[in-house]
Scaffold this motif. Structure first.
Motif, PDB file in Angstrom:
ATOM      1  N   GLU A 150       0.865  -1.183   0.000  1.00 20.92           N
ATOM      2  CA  GLU A 150       0.000   0.000   0.000  1.00 20.92           C
ATOM      3  C   GLU A 150       0.905   1.237   0.000  1.00 20.92           C
ATOM      4  OE1 GLU A 150      -2.766  -0.568   3.222  1.00 20.92           O
ATOM      5  OE2 GLU A 150      -3.889  -2.078   2.102  1.00 20.92           O
ATOM      6  N   ASP A 151       0.897   2.049   1.040  1.00 22.23           N
ATOM      7  CA  ASP A 151       1.754   3.242   1.054  1.00 22.23           C
ATOM      8  C   ASP A 151       2.975   3.088   1.947  1.00 22.23           C
ATOM      9  OD1 ASP A 151       0.114   4.670  -0.686  1.00 22.23           O
ATOM     10  OD2 ASP A 151      -1.192   5.311   0.943  1.00 22.23           O
ATOM     11  N   GLN A 152       3.205   1.875   2.452  1.00 21.89           N
ATOM     12  CA  GLN A 152       4.323   1.634   3.361  1.00 21.89           C
ATOM     13  C   GLN A 152       5.526   1.089   2.603  1.00 21.89           C
ATOM     14  OE1 GLN A 152       3.589  -1.379   6.314  1.00 21.89           O
ATOM     15  NE2 GLN A 152       5.624  -1.181   7.237  1.00 21.89           N
ATOM     16  N   LEU A 153       6.658   1.787   2.691  1.00 21.22           N
ATOM     17  CA  LEU A 153       7.904   1.305   2.103  1.00 21.22           C
ATOM     18  C   LEU A 153       8.429   0.152   2.947  1.00 21.22           C
ATOM     19  CD1 LEU A 153      10.254   1.704   0.032  1.00 21.22           C
ATOM     20  CD2 LEU A 153      11.310   3.210   1.748  1.00 21.22           C
ATOM     21  N   ILE A 154       8.585  -1.023   2.342  1.00 20.98           N
ATOM     22  CA  ILE A 154       9.015  -2.180   3.133  1.00 20.98           C
ATOM     23  C   ILE A 154      10.333  -2.782   2.655  1.00 20.98           C
ATOM     24  CG2 ILE A 154       6.664  -2.762   3.821  1.00 20.98           C
ATOM     25  CD1 ILE A 154       6.748  -5.048   1.776  1.00 20.98           C
ATOM     26  N   ALA A 155      10.823  -2.402   1.488  1.00 22.04           N
ATOM     27  CA  ALA A 155      12.099  -2.953   1.004  1.00 22.04           C
ATOM     28  C   ALA A 155      12.666  -2.060  -0.085  1.00 22.04           C
ATOM     29  CB  ALA A 155      11.920  -4.374   0.472  1.00 22.04           C
ATOM     30  N   VAL A 156      13.999  -2.068  -0.180  1.00 21.03           N
ATOM     31  CA  VAL A 156      14.702  -1.323  -1.225  1.00 21.03           C
ATOM     32  C   VAL A 156      15.838  -2.193  -1.748  1.00 21.03           C
ATOM     33  CG1 VAL A 156      16.028   0.734  -1.814  1.00 21.03           C
ATOM     34  CG2 VAL A 156      14.176   0.896  -0.130  1.00 21.03           C
ATOM     35  N   ALA A 157      15.887  -2.361  -3.057  1.00 21.31           N
ATOM     36  CA  ALA A 157      17.012  -3.035  -3.701  1.00 21.31           C
ATOM     37  C   ALA A 157      17.830  -1.988  -4.448  1.00 21.31           C
ATOM     38  CB  ALA A 157      16.527  -4.112  -4.664  1.00 21.31           C
ATOM     39  N   VAL A 158      19.109  -1.909  -4.130  1.00 21.85           N
ATOM     40  CA  VAL A 158      20.012  -0.986  -4.814  1.00 21.85           C
ATOM     41  C   VAL A 158      20.685  -1.764  -5.938  1.00 21.85           C
ATOM     42  CG1 VAL A 158      21.942   0.613  -4.558  1.00 21.85           C
ATOM     43  CG2 VAL A 158      20.368   0.228  -2.629  1.00 21.85           C
ATOM     44  N   VAL A 159      20.498  -1.292  -7.163  1.00 17.72           N
ATOM     45  CA  VAL A 159      20.891  -2.050  -8.346  1.00 17.72           C
ATOM     46  C   VAL A 159      21.788  -1.198  -9.238  1.00 17.72           C
ATOM     47  CG1 VAL A 159      20.047  -3.299 -10.368  1.00 17.72           C
ATOM     48  CG2 VAL A 159      18.699  -3.298  -8.266  1.00 17.72           C
ATOM     49  N   ASP A 160      22.897  -1.774  -9.699  1.00 19.17           N
ATOM     50  CA  ASP A 160      23.732  -1.126 -10.704  1.00 19.17           C
ATOM     51  C   ASP A 160      23.384  -1.697 -12.075  1.00 19.17           C
ATOM     52  OD1 ASP A 160      24.968   0.350  -8.776  1.00 19.17           O
ATOM     53  OD2 ASP A 160      26.895  -0.675  -8.891  1.00 19.17           O
ATOM     54  N   VAL A 161      23.336  -0.829 -13.058  1.00 22.58           N
ATOM     55  CA  VAL A 161      22.988  -1.241 -14.419  1.00 22.58           C
ATOM     56  C   VAL A 161      24.266  -1.391 -15.237  1.00 22.58           C
ATOM     57  CG1 VAL A 161      21.661  -0.697 -16.486  1.00 22.58           C
ATOM     58  CG2 VAL A 161      20.794  -0.010 -14.222  1.00 22.58           C
ATOM     59  N   LEU A 162      24.530  -2.605 -15.684  1.00 14.95           N
ATOM     60  CA  LEU A 162      25.699  -2.916 -16.510  1.00 14.95           C
ATOM     61  C   LEU A 162      25.268  -3.120 -17.956  1.00 14.95           C
ATOM     62  CD1 LEU A 162      27.224  -5.656 -14.152  1.00 14.95           C
ATOM     63  CD2 LEU A 162      27.691  -3.196 -14.100  1.00 14.95           C
ATOM     64  N   GLY A 185      14.010 -10.433   0.972  1.00 13.21           N
ATOM     65  CA  GLY A 185      15.332 -10.491   0.358  1.00 13.21           C
ATOM     66  C   GLY A 185      15.343 -11.368  -0.882  1.00 13.21           C
ATOM     67  N   SER A 186      14.696 -12.521  -0.775  1.00 12.13           N
ATOM     68  CA  SER A 186      14.611 -13.429  -1.928  1.00 12.13           C
ATOM     69  C   SER A 186      13.762 -12.828  -3.035  1.00 12.13           C
ATOM     70  CB  SER A 186      14.015 -14.774  -1.488  1.00 12.13           C
ATOM     71  OG  SER A 186      14.851 -15.417  -0.553  1.00 12.13           O
ATOM     72  N   TYR A 187      12.666 -12.178  -2.641  1.00  4.38           N
ATOM     73  CA  TYR A 187      11.808 -11.577  -3.653  1.00  4.38           C
ATOM     74  C   TYR A 187      12.542 -10.488  -4.428  1.00  4.38           C
ATOM     75  CZ  TYR A 187       7.940  -9.255  -5.944  1.00  4.38           C
ATOM     76  OH  TYR A 187       7.129  -8.688  -6.892  1.00  4.38           O
ATOM     77  N   ALA A 188      13.386  -9.725  -3.746  1.00  5.46           N
ATOM     78  CA  ALA A 188      14.154  -8.682  -4.428  1.00  5.46           C
ATOM     79  C   ALA A 188      15.043  -9.284  -5.513  1.00  5.46           C
ATOM     80  CB  ALA A 188      14.987  -7.899  -3.419  1.00  5.46           C
ATOM     81  N   ILE A 189      15.663 -10.428  -5.221  1.00  4.35           N
ATOM     82  CA  ILE A 189      16.499 -11.090  -6.229  1.00  4.35           C
ATOM     83  C   ILE A 189      15.649 -11.586  -7.393  1.00  4.35           C
ATOM     84  CG2 ILE A 189      17.972 -13.102  -6.687  1.00  4.35           C
ATOM     85  CD1 ILE A 189      19.068 -12.776  -3.873  1.00  4.35           C
ATOM     86  N   LEU A 190      14.504 -12.197  -7.075  1.00  2.81           N
ATOM     87  CA  LEU A 190      13.625 -12.712  -8.127  1.00  2.81           C
ATOM     88  C   LEU A 190      13.093 -11.567  -8.996  1.00  2.81           C
ATOM     89  CD1 LEU A 190      11.757 -15.342  -5.957  1.00  2.81           C
ATOM     90  CD2 LEU A 190      13.384 -15.835  -7.795  1.00  2.81           C
ATOM     91  N   TRP A 191      12.816 -10.422  -8.381  1.00  2.00           N
ATOM     92  CA  TRP A 191      12.368  -9.262  -9.154  1.00  2.00           C
ATOM     93  C   TRP A 191      13.487  -8.805 -10.090  1.00  2.00           C
ATOM     94  CZ3 TRP A 191      13.824  -4.434 -10.387  1.00  2.00           C
ATOM     95  CH2 TRP A 191      12.866  -3.625 -11.011  1.00  2.00           C
ATOM     96  N   GLN A 192      14.704  -8.780  -9.586  1.00  2.00           N
ATOM     97  CA  GLN A 192      15.829  -8.342 -10.415  1.00  2.00           C
ATOM     98  C   GLN A 192      16.077  -9.307 -11.581  1.00  2.00           C
ATOM     99  OE1 GLN A 192      19.274  -6.649  -7.938  1.00  2.00           O
ATOM    100  NE2 GLN A 192      17.834  -7.319  -6.375  1.00  2.00           N
ATOM    101  N   LEU A 193      15.851 -10.592 -11.344  1.00  2.00           N
ATOM    102  CA  LEU A 193      15.967 -11.561 -12.437  1.00  2.00           C
ATOM    103  C   LEU A 193      14.929 -11.267 -13.513  1.00  2.00           C
ATOM    104  CD1 LEU A 193      16.615 -14.821 -10.397  1.00  2.00           C
ATOM    105  CD2 LEU A 193      18.097 -13.915 -12.200  1.00  2.00           C
ATOM    106  N   GLN A 194      13.708 -10.949 -13.096  1.00  2.00           N
ATOM    107  CA  GLN A 194      12.674 -10.613 -14.061  1.00  2.00           C
ATOM    108  C   GLN A 194      13.010  -9.313 -14.795  1.00  2.00           C
ATOM    109  OE1 GLN A 194      10.080 -12.469 -15.093  1.00  2.00           O
ATOM    110  NE2 GLN A 194       9.837 -10.847 -16.623  1.00  2.00           N
ATOM    111  N   ALA A 195      13.607  -8.371 -14.065  1.00  2.00           N
ATOM    112  CA  ALA A 195      14.017  -7.111 -14.688  1.00  2.00           C
ATOM    113  C   ALA A 195      15.092  -7.354 -15.741  1.00  2.00           C
ATOM    114  CB  ALA A 195      14.507  -6.134 -13.626  1.00  2.00           C
ATOM    115  N   CYS A 196      16.040  -8.244 -15.445  1.00  2.00           N
ATOM    116  CA  CYS A 196      17.058  -8.609 -16.440  1.00  2.00           C
ATOM    117  C   CYS A 196      16.396  -9.176 -17.690  1.00  2.00           C
ATOM    118  CB  CYS A 196      18.023  -9.639 -15.864  1.00  2.00           C
ATOM    119  SG  CYS A 196      19.224  -9.019 -14.686  1.00  2.00           S
ATOM    120  N   LYS A 197      15.425 -10.047 -17.472  1.00  2.00           N
ATOM    121  CA  LYS A 197      14.736 -10.668 -18.606  1.00  2.00           C
ATOM    122  C   LYS A 197      14.012  -9.629 -19.441  1.00  2.00           C
ATOM    123  CE  LYS A 197      11.457 -14.363 -19.704  1.00  2.00           C
ATOM    124  NZ  LYS A 197      10.573 -15.425 -19.124  1.00  2.00           N
ATOM    125  N   SER A 198      13.286  -8.721 -18.794  1.00  2.00           N
ATOM    126  CA  SER A 198      12.517  -7.720 -19.538  1.00  2.00           C
ATOM    127  C   SER A 198      13.426  -6.724 -20.254  1.00  2.00           C
ATOM    128  CB  SER A 198      11.565  -6.986 -18.592  1.00  2.00           C
ATOM    129  OG  SER A 198      12.283  -6.248 -17.623  1.00  2.00           O
TER     130      SER A 198
END
Length: 237
Positions: A150-162, A185-198
């Motif tokens: 909802e409006d609560q910040l619950i996680a932040v993934a800091v990502v470098d773009v290569l 923590g695991s979800y952040a990695i899975l999201w980043q994997l999907q971001a790589c794919k997209s």
């Protein structure tokens, strides 16, 4: 475009190892005054370098090779049942991607995470100056991926773009018991994997894996992984 041959490097004196108690370590840094292009940084990542703030580094120990760079090759990755459960648990989250910045909301979340999950580490106690120097300041292309319930910040993934992938620089999240079942923590990695794919990027870089360091054991949950061994990326299933 910066050529790697134009960069200057320096090694630190021996210092206490952050990963293995009782060990001494040395670190090789790119001169922070160097102008490191996106292309050069991407090449350095393939050579096992990481970023912390404006510093680009890798372990440079004389008699130890325990720190191994690892990355997930998207072409070989297949999500497991547990991965799919984690994704389903977090379908209700809202994602925002922003340039790195400081706010009280971000720092308070980071502070709680360090205090409760890493109070025995070298980032304790957390400070605003540390947060900015570690995560906000960067000479490379970086993103804050923010996860909201909802409006609560619950996680932040800091990502470098290569050029050839994304680099998972750091993730911090709400450590409360009420959110533990989400495996943020695991979800952040899975999201980043999907971001790589997209984005059609072939790799997600996870930094270093150290067999003797319990806090890094989660990385082998994303096999097959590629390990950087003797200058070559080797697929480990």
């Amino acid at each position: 475009m910066t050529d790697l041959k134009e960069l200057h490097f320096f090694a630190t004196p021996e210092h206490d190892c952050s990963y293995i108690e009782g060990y001494k370590a040395k670190t090789l840094f790119v001169d922070p005054q160097s102008d490191v292009s996106d292309s050069a940084y991407s090449q350095l990542s393939d050579l096992g370098f990481r970023r912390s703030g404006k510093h680009i580094y890798r372990p440079h120990c004389d008699h130890c090779q325990a720190c191994i760079s690892v990355r997930i090759p998207l072409i070989h990755f297949k999500s497991s049942k547990s991965h799919r459960r984690i994704i389903n648990k977090n379908k209700d989250l809202r994602i925002e991607i922003k340039d790195p910045y400081y706010s009280d909301e971000l720092f308070k979340l980071y502070q709680r995470y360090i205090n409760e999950r890493h109070h025995d580490g070298d980032m304790f106690p957390p400070s605003e100056e540390q947060f900015v120097g570690f995560l906000v300041e960067s000479n490379q292309t970086s993103e804050f991926v923010e996860f909201y319930l909802e409006d609560q910040l619950i996680a932040v993934a800091v990502v470098d773009v290569l050029q050839q992938g994304l680099s998972a620089t750091y993730t911090f999240y709400d450590p409360s018991e009420a959110l533990n079942k989400r495996s943020l923590g695991s979800y952040a990695i899975l999201w980043q994997l999907q971001a790589c794919k997209s984005r059609q990027l072939p790799y997600l870089y996870l930094g270093y894996w150290v067999q003797a360091c319990r806090k890094m054991s989660y990385k082998v949950n994303y096999r097959p992984l590629e390990f950087l061994i003797d200058g070559r990326w080797i697929l480990i299933r």
